[in-house]
Structures are given as C-alpha cells and as structure tokens.
Design a protein around this motif. Structure first.
Motif, PDB file in Angstrom:
ATOM      1  N   GLY A 110       0.772  -1.233   0.000  1.00 20.51           N
ATOM      2  CA  GLY A 110       0.000   0.000   0.000  1.00 20.51           C
ATOM      3  C   GLY A 110       0.809   1.292   0.000  1.00 20.51           C
ATOM      4  N   ALA A 111       2.131   1.181  -0.102  1.00 17.01           N
ATOM      5  CA  ALA A 111       2.972   2.392  -0.120  1.00 17.01           C
ATOM      6  C   ALA A 111       3.975   2.270  -1.259  1.00 17.01           C
ATOM      7  N   TRP A 112       4.343   3.402  -1.832  1.00 12.13           N
ATOM      8  CA  TRP A 112       5.358   3.401  -2.889  1.00 12.13           C
ATOM      9  C   TRP A 112       6.736   3.424  -2.254  1.00 12.13           C
TER      10      TRP A 112
END
Length: 125
Positions: A110-112
């Motif tokens: 869910g995070a880059w």
C-alpha cells in the motif's frame, strides 16, 4: 497535477519527498526502502534497507541542498514507475555539482517504495 498521468504524479511526489528528507535528515530515508532494495552510489553496490541507510548516512558532508533541473517518469509493464532525475547539489561549502539519479518505485503493502536506485555525479574526467 490532475492532468498528468498517475505515474507522473506519483513519481514527482516521490522525488519531492525523497529530496526533502535527504536534505533535512538523510538518516530518516529508511522508510522509502525495503530489505530487497538495491542502491548503486557512484559505482558502489549496496543491498537492503540497513546497508542503504548506512551508506547515505555516512556520506562525508554535514549539509546538502539539491536543486532539481528535470525529472522524467515512466510506467513499467509490471506496474512499477521508473523515475530519472537531473539536477545540481551543493554539499557544505563545496562547489555546485551536477548529478543524475534514477529510481524504480514499486507499490509495496500500500505504499510506494524505492526498490532500485542509481546515483552519479555529472563529472567528466
């Protein structure tokens, strides 16, 4: 920013975030890497979040300021984002130097995050 493709929005936001942290306190960059991340810094290879943060934290200057000249972003076939940055940096009281930096960004839990990074000063010897 709304008229730009999503990969350009994400890439530009990442680049801004990266250099803000790097210039303020590069010891805090660990959050953008994962244990599988790789860094090539002036030809030296580092793998893993701990090794990358150790390298960036131990660079031999006290203060640094980056100025971004250009950045380009591309989507990859496997849903990653390739970002290339060209700019200038000033470390301590040294002269201003050009640099090139490339990031491969991946959505991880869910995070880059940055899975791959290559940095070179723009020196012509």
């Amino acid at each position: 920013m709304g008229d730009k493709p999503i990969w350009e929005q994400i890439g530009s936001s990442f680049v801004q975030h990266y250099y803000q942290i790097f210039d303020a306190d590069r010891t805090q960059l660990g959050a953008i890497y994962i244990d599988a991340s790789c860094l090539t810094w002036e030809g030296q290879q580092f793998q893993g979040k701990a090794a990358i943060v150790e390298k960036l934290s131990s660079l031999p200057f006290q203060k640094i300021q980056h100025s971004i000249t250009a950045q380009d972003h591309q989507p990859t076939p496997d849903s990653c984002i390739l970002s290339m940055v060209v700019g200038q940096l000033k470390a301590d009281d040294d002269q201003v130097l050009g640099f090139h930096q490339t990031f491969l960004l991946k959505n991880f839990q869910g995070a880059w995050v940055c899975t791959n990074e290559v940095f070179r000063l723009a020196l012509h010897n």
